[in-house]
Design a protein around this motif. Structure first.
Motif, PDB file in Angstrom:
ATOM      1  N   SER A  14       0.841  -1.196   0.000  1.00 21.76           N
ATOM      2  CA  SER A  14       0.000   0.000   0.000  1.00 21.76           C
ATOM      3  C   SER A  14       0.879   1.249   0.000  1.00 21.76           C
ATOM      4  O   SER A  14       1.861   1.324   0.753  1.00 21.76           O
ATOM      5  CB  SER A  14      -0.915  -0.003   1.225  1.00 21.76           C
ATOM      6  OG  SER A  14      -1.822   1.076   1.176  1.00 21.76           O
ATOM      7  N   VAL A  19      -3.235   4.646  -2.594  1.00 22.83           N
ATOM      8  CA  VAL A  19      -4.410   5.296  -2.017  1.00 22.83           C
ATOM      9  C   VAL A  19      -4.178   6.804  -2.066  1.00 22.83           C
ATOM     10  O   VAL A  19      -3.172   7.303  -1.540  1.00 22.83           O
ATOM     11  CB  VAL A  19      -4.654   4.827  -0.572  1.00 22.83           C
ATOM     12  CG1 VAL A  19      -5.878   5.521   0.018  1.00 22.83           C
ATOM     13  CG2 VAL A  19      -4.825   3.302  -0.528  1.00 22.83           C
ATOM     14  N   LEU A  75      -8.173   4.456   3.950  1.00 22.68           N
ATOM     15  CA  LEU A  75      -6.883   3.768   3.825  1.00 22.68           C
ATOM     16  C   LEU A  75      -6.943   2.399   4.491  1.00 22.68           C
ATOM     17  O   LEU A  75      -6.507   1.391   3.910  1.00 22.68           O
ATOM     18  CB  LEU A  75      -5.770   4.623   4.436  1.00 22.68           C
ATOM     19  CG  LEU A  75      -4.374   3.990   4.482  1.00 22.68           C
ATOM     20  CD1 LEU A  75      -3.881   3.614   3.083  1.00 22.68           C
ATOM     21  CD2 LEU A  75      -3.379   4.938   5.159  1.00 22.68           C
ATOM     22  N   TYR A 103       0.692   5.493   0.231  1.00 24.25           N
ATOM     23  CA  TYR A 103      -0.158   6.618   0.657  1.00 24.25           C
ATOM     24  C   TYR A 103       0.749   7.837   0.731  1.00 24.25           C
ATOM     25  O   TYR A 103       1.288   8.173   1.773  1.00 24.25           O
ATOM     26  CB  TYR A 103      -0.755   6.260   2.019  1.00 24.25           C
ATOM     27  CG  TYR A 103      -1.797   7.187   2.600  1.00 24.25           C
ATOM     28  CD1 TYR A 103      -2.950   7.542   1.912  1.00 24.25           C
ATOM     29  CD2 TYR A 103      -1.649   7.658   3.912  1.00 24.25           C
ATOM     30  CE1 TYR A 103      -3.910   8.344   2.495  1.00 24.25           C
ATOM     31  CE2 TYR A 103      -2.616   8.458   4.506  1.00 24.25           C
ATOM     32  CZ  TYR A 103      -3.742   8.803   3.796  1.00 24.25           C
ATOM     33  OH  TYR A 103      -4.715   9.596   4.384  1.00 24.25           O
ATOM     34  N   THR A 135       4.528   5.649   3.209  1.00 21.22           N
ATOM     35  CA  THR A 135       3.858   6.946   3.359  1.00 21.22           C
ATOM     36  C   THR A 135       4.904   8.053   3.510  1.00 21.22           C
ATOM     37  O   THR A 135       6.096   7.833   3.294  1.00 21.22           O
ATOM     38  CB  THR A 135       2.872   6.910   4.549  1.00 21.22           C
ATOM     39  OG1 THR A 135       2.048   8.086   4.517  1.00 21.22           O
ATOM     40  CG2 THR A 135       3.585   6.819   5.884  1.00 21.22           C
ATOM     41  N   GLY A 164      -2.689   9.212  -7.304  1.00 18.20           N
ATOM     42  CA  GLY A 164      -3.645   8.412  -6.543  1.00 18.20           C
ATOM     43  C   GLY A 164      -4.885   8.016  -7.326  1.00 18.20           C
ATOM     44  O   GLY A 164      -5.662   7.174  -6.868  1.00 18.20           O
ATOM     45  N   ALA A 193      -1.859   7.997   8.555  1.00 20.35           N
ATOM     46  CA  ALA A 193      -1.390   6.631   8.316  1.00 20.35           C
ATOM     47  C   ALA A 193      -1.380   5.824   9.611  1.00 20.35           C
ATOM     48  O   ALA A 193      -1.804   4.655   9.634  1.00 20.35           O
ATOM     49  CB  ALA A 193       0.007   6.667   7.699  1.00 20.35           C
ATOM     50  N   ALA A 221      -3.789  10.503  -1.379  1.00 13.47           N
ATOM     51  CA  ALA A 221      -3.410  11.102  -0.102  1.00 13.47           C
ATOM     52  C   ALA A 221      -4.472  12.049   0.454  1.00 13.47           C
ATOM     53  O   ALA A 221      -4.326  12.547   1.565  1.00 13.47           O
ATOM     54  CB  ALA A 221      -2.078  11.838  -0.234  1.00 13.47           C
TER      55      ALA A 221
END
Length: 666
Positions: A147, A173, A182, A149, A196, A341, A213, A175
């Motif tokens: 993942s 994902v 998320l 972010y 992240t 994203g 996060a 931001a």
């Protein structure tokens, strides 16, 4: 399907200079190639495939599929048996074979003017190899989901390409999404690691991304799902650890007041990991139909769908659509203003441009910060030739008149593009006349997360343009318009937009739920891929997208599920029922207008309205915040007592559905 001749009146054409060197220089050439792409896709796409590297060649049919649920499981396979690696084709091939190592891959333009970086193809390859080794050191292997972010920084591109280099599957994902969103996406795709950043600025607003996060990871733990590693990029930090990167934070970006929570049992510093990583990493050779990435898009039933794309077909399709729709030439400077994203950023910031050895602008900021001329300042600064943005941004900038545009030269511009929603003719004409000074064709592209790339679009030198029309299908795409009974309509008509056969870049499934994939896209009209959009076709054969026909809204070019918004509202202790509908908006296209029925004895007031807006924002993200919330003593019901959904009035326009619900609830 395609008219014998394009109309000569009431249309706009690309310039003679554009046609002179164009890949597709005329409507006649477009027709010739289109027929080949539909009738002999193996020959058409096979010729394109020769421009890329294959560790092994495909066996059997080039493109195999079943679109008819009555004949068995839905599937699409492209170049089955071939092996390749997208990262190798985007970077190694450009550096070592095409000798583009010193060419700029990205001009990164930060939120603050003057905060900038330049990254060449060679530098990008080195960083990607380093981070590939970082991921491997953390136990990430082929097939694992990761993942991501992150804000719009070069390291976001590095992270996604490092995943595909080692055969891992990235799930990015946006931001701007909430911690809850998320968490939901991490758990659905069973990600093994999160990448992240500490934070970023969106205009003047500071976003503490690490805090969000951490909240998401705690929500995962509360639900029994544990992520043991979170790699954190110190994008705003003044921490000396962050200065080991050759692309260290300039003073304009640094934020000494940002408080970054840190859990040493979970968190690892991007910069420290990169410091000790080798810049050599052999790519993992992947099968054509191995998963490439998962990207979540809103679903009409509320729960986001994990759209899964695979390796070879997506690479071929994004490379080809980018090259032909923007008529990419070696000396172009290309700028897509989307966020990575979203699918636009995947296909037309990362994969499509890099596959063509293009130089792109990667922009972190807003079109109105620090002033409403920012975009045109950037166009002049980098001599942008091909510019791709959303109708929402165009309508927003129109409000400020022509002067903020005309204070900059924009002489470098050759092609303008739009994406995310149908563009209204007024905005199209302003874009064409003011921004492009009537010399730049506007390519109004229709496509979806699910399609992987453009499916209805003009080609800038070949297609006569009608303001507001997506014009004609791209190569390999066969559209049709159906009525409610599933009958194909000929000539001028309006109905459901469907596609009759696949193209290489179409999605393969909904991650972990193939039945939902079949139900959503193929069961309503067996034998067709159903887009969920309405469409009309005029007497000249041009296609015009009329909007969603399911319970979805298009807000600022981003799809939102009404059911997802309603679910967030009814989680509030005061709300018994909720309904979300679209209301026309002069800038966003559509805005969210929500009705709530409160539990007995409770009063609707401004405090409650603010709480409800905050609840939706925290559950989904700022993009889903309702513009209006209205108290409704009762909501319309079906005869069986269920709350009527807006799609049950799908024959009406979005505005009429809004009016109908408004009348029914009073």
């Amino acid at each position: 399907m395609i008219p014998d001749k394009a109309p000569k009146e009431d249309v706009f054409h690309g310039s003679e200079d554009l046609r002179r060197n164009a890949h597709v220089p005329s409507f006649e050439k477009y027709k010739e190639l289109y027929v080949q792409s539909v009738e002999n896709p193996a020959e058409f796409w096979g010729a394109i495939a020769k421009d890329f590297f294959w560790k092994s060649q495909h066996t059997g049919r080039f493109l195999d599929y079943n679109f008819d649920v009555t004949k068995g499981e839905i599937f699409v396979k492209c170049m089955e048996g071939a092996t390749t690696n997208i990262c190798y084709n985007l970077l190694d091939l450009n550096v070592h074979e095409r000798k583009l190592g010193d060419k700029v891959a990205f001009f990164w333009e930060g939120n603050e003017p003057g905060d900038e970086l330049t990254v060449t193809y060679r530098e990008l390859l080195q960083m990607v190899c380093q981070f590939s080794n970082v991921l491997k050191s953390q136990g990430v292997k082929k097939g694992d989901r990761v993942s991501i972010y992150m804000p719009m920084v070069v390291e976001l591109v590095v992270a996604m390409l490092a995943c595909v280099r080692i055969g891992a599957v990235h799930s990015i994902v946006f931001a701007g999404f909430s911690a809850e969103s998320l968490c939901e996406r991490i758990m659905d795709s069973q990600c093994s690691l999160l990448i992240t950043a500490d934070g970023f600025y969106r205009g003047e607003k500071l976003i503490n991304l690490k805090l969000l996060a951490d909240e998401a990871l705690q929500k995962c733990r509360d639900k029994g799902f544990l992520i043991q590693t979170c790699i954190v990029l110190k994008h705003l930090s003044t921490d000396p650890e962050a200065l080991v990167s050759s692309h260290s934070p300039p003073a304009k970006r640094a934020c000494p007041d940002l408080e970054v929570p840190w859990n040493p049992d979970v968190d690892l510093c991007w910069h420290m990991l990169m410091k000790g990583a080798s810049d050599e990493c052999e790519p993992e050779w992947c099968e054509s139909e191995d998963p490439l990435f998962i990207l979540y898009t809103s679903g009409s039933t509320g729960k986001p769908k994990g759209v899964l794309h695979t390796v070879s077909g997506y690479m071929l399709y994004t490379a080809t659509t980018f090259k032909l729709v923007f008529d990419h030439q070696p000396d172009d400077i290309y700028w897509c203003t989307a966020d990575i994203g979203w699918i636009t950023g995947h296909s037309y910031i990362t994969y499509g441009p890099l596959a063509n050895g293009a130089t792109s602008v990667l922009f972190e900021g807003l079109p109105t910060y620090p002033d409403v001329s920012r975009m045109w300042d950037i166009v002049d600064k980098y001599h942008v030739t091909k510019f791709y943005t959303a109708p929402t941004a165009i309508r927003l900038l129109m409000k400020f008149g022509n002067e903020p545009v005309q204070k900059y030269k924009r002489k470098s511009l050759k092609v303008l593009g739009t994406v995310g929603e149908p563009i209204n003719p007024e905005a199209w004409l302003w874009y064409y006349s003011v921004v492009g000074e009537k010399r730049c064709p506007v390519v109004d592209t229709f496509w979806q997360t699910e399609t992987g790339g453009h499916v209805l679009t003009p080609l800038p030198a070949a297609t006569p343009l009608k303001p507001g029309s997506a014009t004609f299908p791209f190569f390999g795409v066969v559209p049709a318009i159906l009525n409610e009974s599933g009958e194909e309509l000929e000539g001028p008509s309006e109905g459901y937009l469907v596609f009759k056969q696949p193209w290489p870049g179409v999605m393969r499934t909904v991650y972990g739920n193939h039945q939902r994939f079949e139900t959503t896209y193929f069961k309503k009209f067996p034998g067709y891929y159903v887009t969920g959009d309405g469409c009309s076709r005029d007497k000249d054969g041009y296609y015009w997208i009329t909007g969603r026909i399911d319970d979805m809204l298009n807000v600022s070019g981003h799809l939102l599920s009404t059911a997802e918004v309603e679910s967030a509202l009814v989680e509030h202790k005061a709300v018994a029922e909720a309904a979300a509908v679209g209301r026309p908006h002069p800038v966003k296209g559509e805005s969210l207008y929500c009705f709530v029925t409160l539990k007995d004895g409770l009063a609707f007031n401004q405090t409650l309205e603010a709480e409800l807006k905050k609840q939706v924002r925290e559950k989904i993200g700022a993009i889903a915040t309702p513009d209006y919330i209205q108290n409704a003593p009762g909501l319309p019901k079906t005869r069986s007592g269920n709350r009527a959904r807006s799609s049950e009035c799908s024959h009406l326009s979005g505005r009429m559905r809004f009016v109908l619900l408004l009348k029914l609830q009073t």
